[in-house]
Structures are given as structure tokens and as C-alpha cells.
Design a protein around this motif. Structure first.
Motif, PDB file in Angstrom:
ATOM      1  N   UNK A 169       0.929  -0.995  -0.512  1.00 49.49           N
ATOM      2  CA  UNK A 169       0.117   0.100   0.109  1.00 49.49           C
ATOM      3  C   UNK A 169       0.923   1.499  -0.186  1.00 49.49           C
ATOM      4  N   UNK A 170       1.956   1.229   0.807  1.00 51.62           N
ATOM      5  CA  UNK A 170       2.482   2.240   0.848  1.00 51.62           C
ATOM      6  C   UNK A 170       3.474   2.311   0.519  1.00 51.62           C
ATOM      7  N   UNK A 171       4.346   1.561  -0.932  1.00 46.22           N
ATOM      8  CA  UNK A 171       5.045   1.324  -2.413  1.00 46.22           C
ATOM      9  C   UNK A 171       3.360   2.278  -2.942  1.00 46.22           C
ATOM     10  N   UNK A 172       2.494   1.593  -3.384  1.00 46.62           N
ATOM     11  CA  UNK A 172       1.877   2.300  -4.303  1.00 46.62           C
ATOM     12  C   UNK A 172       1.605   3.949  -4.112  1.00 46.62           C
ATOM     13  N   UNK A 173       1.558   4.484  -3.510  1.00 43.58           N
ATOM     14  CA  UNK A 173       1.229   5.377  -3.035  1.00 43.58           C
ATOM     15  C   UNK A 173       2.025   6.338  -3.637  1.00 43.58           C
ATOM     16  N   UNK A 174       3.306   5.966  -3.353  1.00 44.15           N
ATOM     17  CA  UNK A 174       4.778   6.164  -3.590  1.00 44.15           C
ATOM     18  C   UNK A 174       4.809   6.187  -5.129  1.00 44.15           C
ATOM     19  N   UNK A 175       4.496   5.372  -6.083  1.00 42.83           N
ATOM     20  CA  UNK A 175       4.296   4.877  -7.162  1.00 42.83           C
ATOM     21  C   UNK A 175       3.529   6.594  -8.145  1.00 42.83           C
ATOM     22  N   UNK A 225      -7.545   0.848  -5.593  1.00 44.90           N
ATOM     23  CA  UNK A 225      -6.666  -0.595  -5.207  1.00 44.90           C
ATOM     24  C   UNK A 225      -5.766  -0.152  -3.596  1.00 44.90           C
ATOM     25  N   UNK A 226      -5.091   1.185  -4.306  1.00 46.56           N
ATOM     26  CA  UNK A 226      -4.282   1.470  -2.741  1.00 46.56           C
ATOM     27  C   UNK A 226      -5.169   1.120  -0.951  1.00 46.56           C
ATOM     28  N   UNK A 227      -6.195   1.814  -1.727  1.00 47.42           N
ATOM     29  CA  UNK A 227      -6.663   1.916  -0.248  1.00 47.42           C
ATOM     30  C   UNK A 227      -7.458   0.669  -0.171  1.00 47.42           C
ATOM     31  N   UNK A 228      -7.428  -0.680  -1.005  1.00 46.29           N
ATOM     32  CA  UNK A 228      -7.608  -1.709  -0.590  1.00 46.29           C
ATOM     33  C   UNK A 228      -6.446  -2.972   0.178  1.00 46.29           C
ATOM     34  N   UNK A 229      -5.347  -1.763  -0.159  1.00 43.74           N
ATOM     35  CA  UNK A 229      -4.425  -3.139   0.350  1.00 43.74           C
ATOM     36  C   UNK A 229      -4.304  -1.759   1.712  1.00 43.74           C
ATOM     37  N   UNK A 230      -4.051  -0.935   2.172  1.00 37.77           N
ATOM     38  CA  UNK A 230      -4.280  -0.444   3.864  1.00 37.77           C
ATOM     39  C   UNK A 230      -5.173  -1.158   4.600  1.00 37.77           C
ATOM     40  N   UNK A 231      -6.821  -1.255   3.650  1.00 41.06           N
ATOM     41  CA  UNK A 231      -7.309  -1.692   4.968  1.00 41.06           C
ATOM     42  C   UNK A 231      -7.127  -3.483   5.303  1.00 41.06           C
ATOM     43  N   UNK A 232      -6.628  -3.987   4.374  1.00 40.97           N
ATOM     44  CA  UNK A 232      -6.063  -5.438   5.000  1.00 40.97           C
ATOM     45  C   UNK A 232      -4.673  -5.288   5.701  1.00 40.97           C
ATOM     46  N   UNK A 233      -3.834  -4.218   4.978  1.00 42.23           N
ATOM     47  CA  UNK A 233      -2.293  -4.331   5.766  1.00 42.23           C
ATOM     48  C   UNK A 233      -3.240  -3.387   7.329  1.00 42.23           C
ATOM     49  N   UNK A 255       0.757   8.252   4.862  1.00 44.45           N
ATOM     50  CA  UNK A 255       0.578   7.637   3.633  1.00 44.45           C
ATOM     51  C   UNK A 255      -0.404   7.846   2.729  1.00 44.45           C
ATOM     52  N   UNK A 256      -1.335   6.799   3.909  1.00 42.99           N
ATOM     53  CA  UNK A 256      -2.958   7.032   3.814  1.00 42.99           C
ATOM     54  C   UNK A 256      -3.490   8.185   3.712  1.00 42.99           C
ATOM     55  N   UNK A 257      -2.941   9.159   3.922  1.00 45.05           N
ATOM     56  CA  UNK A 257      -3.762  10.666   3.987  1.00 45.05           C
ATOM     57  C   UNK A 257      -2.866  11.256   2.619  1.00 45.05           C
ATOM     58  N   UNK A 258      -2.466  11.529   2.964  1.00 41.76           N
ATOM     59  CA  UNK A 258      -0.881  11.481   1.340  1.00 41.76           C
ATOM     60  C   UNK A 258      -1.628  10.843  -0.164  1.00 41.76           C
ATOM     61  N   UNK A 259      -2.552   9.516   0.449  1.00 35.17           N
ATOM     62  CA  UNK A 259      -3.314   8.630  -0.765  1.00 35.17           C
ATOM     63  C   UNK A 259      -4.599   9.698  -1.282  1.00 35.17           C
ATOM     64  N   UNK A 260      -4.887   9.965  -0.152  1.00 39.30           N
ATOM     65  CA  UNK A 260      -6.365  11.164  -0.162  1.00 39.30           C
ATOM     66  C   UNK A 260      -6.537  12.668  -0.615  1.00 39.30           C
ATOM     67  N   UNK A 261      -4.777  12.998  -0.612  1.00 37.80           N
ATOM     68  CA  UNK A 261      -4.918  14.045  -1.443  1.00 37.80           C
ATOM     69  C   UNK A 261      -4.741  14.148  -2.661  1.00 37.80           C
TER      70      UNK A 261
END
Length: 307
Positions: A169-175, A225-233, A255-261
Motif C-alpha cells: 500500500x505504501x509503495x503504490x502510494x509512492x508510485x 487498489x491502494x485503499x484496499x491494500x491499506x484496509x487489509x494491511x 501515507x494514507x492521508x497522502x493517498x487521499x490528498x
């Protein structure tokens, strides 16, 4: 702890504080021993990443990575002592003696960086997932070796999988965050099949999107896709002690907040590097210590997936 080992840890903490502010926000919540070990893991990982991102030729990078893998082997077999001249090796060797760190994860990281050196493209999500497991999922599993799980934690045998998934999840957010920067170096990590689905070329040169391409749709698809990974992680959190859970909640929460941004303004990733202001990172860290932020997001995401 000997003065030599303590100095080695202090060096690794300095590297971490200078190079990885998001990571540093999380590990400052740990007790000293775990904080030292996490800094050693970060400093070694940073060295591997810097080789891959540096200006050496591909051949020189491969040679340096081979040398680094050999050093890791000496750390793993216990032949690196506190008199070694490399402070990162000294710190990591000591951490591996104190905690059940699966050092093979750092071998996986080197494998992932070698994929970068060869300029590999990822045709499908499963292809990209394999890369992300090497460069980020492995870090999650390594970190779990330091954190451990609380005695009697339900489903504790699933903890490595959750740690791995959170790393993805963190890596996909980075990408997503680094689309513009990567494009300028000739890299596009997003799966080719996803790019094609939304009318985007296999390589987003200079982060330019052709007319008619649905870049917003592409980003929102990857965000989902990243949200689903965060939820499981985030299922990992109840398995950790309070301070380890706070560390993970702080790092992942940032990173989760960065994703929402990014989700609110997908085009922002084409204009520059999206980041959270310092006061928001501090706020997430405080909420992580209180056990609030990541758990509440995970519950919300879980409800959303069940609907």
C-alpha cells in the motif's frame, strides 16, 4: 551496549532523520532498542536504494549491489563484529542478534532494485505486485521482526502477510506520488494494462498526458487498489504492542492521508511532488500513539468494501 555499537546506531539514526522524515515520525514512538534496530534497517535499505537511483552505469550498479549482497551475507552469518569499519553493518549485525529479523528480506530488496537497474516494465498488476513485494513488502516483514506480535494475538500467523500488504500500500502510494519525477527519468511503474485501459501511453514522458486520455480515471483506479491494500494491511495493528502499533499507525497514516490528498486532486501529481505539511504529520503521529487514526480509516474502508 558498547560505545562502538552505540555510535553505529547513532549514525543510522542520523541517516534516517535526514533522509526519511515520514519514517522518522513513526519510529520516534518506539522504545530505544526497537528504534535503533529500525534505524539500522532503514540505513541499509537506503544504501541499496541509493545505488539503484544513483548516476553509475548499469554495470557499476550491479557490481555495487553484488558487493552489498555479500556484506549482507556476512552480517547474516555473524562474521561482522563491532570493530567493522562500516557503521551500518555494525548496527544491522547487532540488531539481527537482538531481534528475529528475517534478513532475507534485504536480499529481496536488492532483487527489486536490480529490476529498476534493468529498466523493467510491468505489464500487469501482478507483475508490479511482485516488484512492490521486493522493495516494500519485504521491509514490512523485516519491520515485523523488530516489532514482534503480542502474546495470544488472534491470527498472529497472518501478521507477515498483513505487514507485506501494508508495504504494498505504501509503495503504490509512492508510485502515484512520484509519477512526474519517475517520468523525467524514463520510468513508468504503473501497469501497462492499466495505462492502456485509460488511454495513457506506456511511458508518460515528461508527465505529459495525451488528449483524450483519462488520467484522472487512472489515478482513481489505482487509489482504489491502494485503499484496499491499506484496509487489509491495517489488520496488523491489533497484533502489535501499543508503541509498535503507534509506529506503524503513524507511518502508514501519513501515507494514507497522502493517498487521499492525491485522490482529491489527481492532476496534482503532474504538477509536482505531493506532500503533507509538517503539522499534519505530527497530528497523525499523535493520533497513532492514541490508537486512533489508522484503525478508524481501516474500519471506514472495510465498511466501504462490504457495501
Amino acid at each position: 551496549m558498547s560505545p562502538a555499537v552505540l555510535a553505529a546506531y547513532r549514525y543510522c539514526e542520523a541517516v534516517t532523520g535526514h533522509q526519511a522524515r515520514n519514517f522518522a515520525y513513526g519510529i520516534r514512538l518506539l522504545p530505544a532498542g526497537k528504534r535503533h534496530a529500525m534505524s539500522a534497517l532503514y540505513a541499509f535499505s537506503r544504501r541499496v536504494d541509493d545505488i539503484g537511483d544513483g548516476n553509475l552505469t548499469a554495470g557499476a550498479k550491479r557490481a555495487r549491489l553484488t558487493e552489498t549482497r555479500a556484506l549482507l551475507g556476512r552480517i547474516a552469518d555473524g562474521s561482522v563484529g563491532e570493530d567493522h569499519t562500516d557503521p551500518v553493518a555494525v548496527a544491522l549485525a547487532d540488531a539481527a542478534r537482538r531481534y528475529p529479523i528475517p534478513l532475507g528480506g534485504l536480499d529481496e530488496l536488492i532483487d527489486g532494485v536490480l529490476m529498476d537497474v534493468t529498466g523493467r516494465r510491468y505489464e500487469t498488476w501482478e507483475d508490479l505486485r511482485s516488484y512492490c513485494r521486493c522493495v516494500a513488502g519485504a521491509i514490512g516483514r523485516l519491520s515485523l521482526g523488530v516489532f514482534g506480535t503480542v502474546p495470544g494475538a488472534a491470527d498472529a500467523e497472518c501478521a507477515p502477510r498483513y505487514a507485506d500488504t501494508l508495504g504494498l500500500a505504501l509503495q503504490l502510494t509512492n508510485i502515484l506520488r512520484d509519477i512526474r519525477e519517475d517520468a523525467r527519468t524514463g520510468r513508468t511503474y504503473l501497469p501497462v494494462e492499466d495505462l492502456a485501459k485509460f488511454g495513457c501511453p506506456p511511458l508518460l514522458r515528461d508527465a505529459a498526458v495525451p488528449p483524450g486520455a483519462d488520467f484522472t480515471g487512472l489515478v482513481q483506479f489505482e487509489v482504489g487498489r491502494a485503499r484496499a491494500l491499506f484496509a487489509e494491511g491495517f489488520e496488523l495493528l491489533p497484533m502489535l504492542d501499543r508503541r509498535s502499533g503507534a509506529c506503524v499507525a503513524a507511518m502508514a497514516g501519513i501515507y494514507r492521508r497522502l493517498l487521499e490528498r492525491i485522490a482529491r486532486d489527481p492532476a496534482a501529481v503532474l504538477r509536482g511532488r505531493v506532500a503533507l505539511p509538517t503539522h499534519q504529520k505530527a497530528y497523525v503521529a499523535v493520533r497513532g500513539l492514541a490508537g486512533l487514526d489508522a484503525r478508524s480509516v481501516a474500519r471506514r474502508d472495510g465498511r466501504g468494501q462490504r457495501r
